[in-house]
Write a protein that holds these residues in place. Structure first.
Motif, PDB file in Angstrom:
ATOM      1  N   UNK A  79      -6.013   6.133  -4.584  1.00  0.00           N
ATOM      2  CA  UNK A  79      -6.884   6.914  -5.470  1.00  0.00           C
ATOM      3  C   UNK A  79      -6.100   7.476  -6.648  1.00  0.00           C
ATOM      4  N   UNK A  80      -4.879   7.947  -6.405  1.00  0.00           N
ATOM      5  CA  UNK A  80      -4.055   8.482  -7.491  1.00  0.00           C
ATOM      6  C   UNK A  80      -3.714   7.389  -8.504  1.00  0.00           C
ATOM      7  N   UNK A 137     -11.255  15.249 -13.413  1.00  0.00           N
ATOM      8  CA  UNK A 137     -10.687  16.529 -12.978  1.00  0.00           C
ATOM      9  C   UNK A 137     -11.107  16.839 -11.543  1.00  0.00           C
ATOM     10  N   UNK A 138     -12.375  16.611 -11.220  1.00  0.00           N
ATOM     11  CA  UNK A 138     -12.851  16.864  -9.858  1.00  0.00           C
ATOM     12  C   UNK A 138     -12.105  15.986  -8.850  1.00  0.00           C
ATOM     13  N   UNK A 139     -11.935  14.724  -9.198  1.00  0.00           N
ATOM     14  CA  UNK A 139     -11.226  13.805  -8.319  1.00  0.00           C
ATOM     15  C   UNK A 139      -9.778  14.253  -8.141  1.00  0.00           C
ATOM     16  N   UNK A 160       2.621   0.261   3.222  1.00  0.00           N
ATOM     17  CA  UNK A 160       1.321   0.168   2.551  1.00  0.00           C
ATOM     18  C   UNK A 160       0.941   1.528   1.961  1.00  0.00           C
ATOM     19  N   UNK A 161       0.217   1.469   0.870  1.00  0.00           N
ATOM     20  CA  UNK A 161      -0.217   2.705   0.218  1.00  0.00           C
ATOM     21  C   UNK A 161      -1.291   3.397   1.038  1.00  0.00           C
ATOM     22  N   UNK A 162      -1.239   4.714   1.028  1.00  0.00           N
ATOM     23  CA  UNK A 162      -2.286   5.476   1.696  1.00  0.00           C
ATOM     24  C   UNK A 162      -3.525   5.481   0.803  1.00  0.00           C
ATOM     25  N   UNK A 211      -9.534  17.267  -5.916  1.00  0.00           N
ATOM     26  CA  UNK A 211      -9.712  16.874  -4.525  1.00  0.00           C
ATOM     27  C   UNK A 211      -8.452  16.272  -3.935  1.00  0.00           C
ATOM     28  N   UNK A 212      -7.775  15.446  -4.692  1.00  0.00           N
ATOM     29  CA  UNK A 212      -6.527  14.860  -4.214  1.00  0.00           C
ATOM     30  C   UNK A 212      -5.408  15.899  -4.120  1.00  0.00           C
ATOM     31  N   UNK A 213      -5.382  16.827  -5.062  1.00  0.00           N
ATOM     32  CA  UNK A 213      -4.334  17.854  -5.069  1.00  0.00           C
ATOM     33  C   UNK A 213      -4.478  18.793  -3.876  1.00  0.00           C
TER      34      UNK A 213
END
Length: 93
Positions: free
Chosen positions: A14-15, A83-85, A7-9, A88-90
């Motif tokens: 989000x990505x 960009x903010x999102x 399953x996807x995390x 945050x993921x990066x």
């Protein structure tokens, strides 16, 4: 269990959503760019013949400039949110 069946995390979901949002934004911006090119050509044509600028033409130009301004602001806000999102993921990697 193979890796492709896991399953996807939450971050992977989000990505994927961000990638989809980016494609949609890019498509929308492409259409907007085409509309702008048409409008800029129209403004240039009106500018070459100032005698054709009636009160209705002037009001139309004012309205379109207002619309363009807020379209650009909207795109800037969407890009900033994405960009903010992404940042945050990066950082979570």
């Amino acid at each position: 269990m193979s890796e492709s069946n896991l399953p996807l995390t939450e971050d992977e979901i989000k990505r994927e959503q961000l990638s989809s949002d980016f494609v949609n934004l890019s498509d929308d911006f492409s259409k907007f760019s085409e509309e702008c090119a048409f409008l800029f050509d129209a403004f240039a044509a009106v500018g070459r013949e100032p005698e054709c600028i009636t009160p209705h033409t002037s009001e139309g130009i004012r309205h379109l400039c207002y619309w363009l301004k807020y379209q650009v602001i909207g795109y800037r806000e969407k890009i900033d949110e994405m960009q903010d999102c992404w940042r945050g993921l990066s950082r979570k990697k």
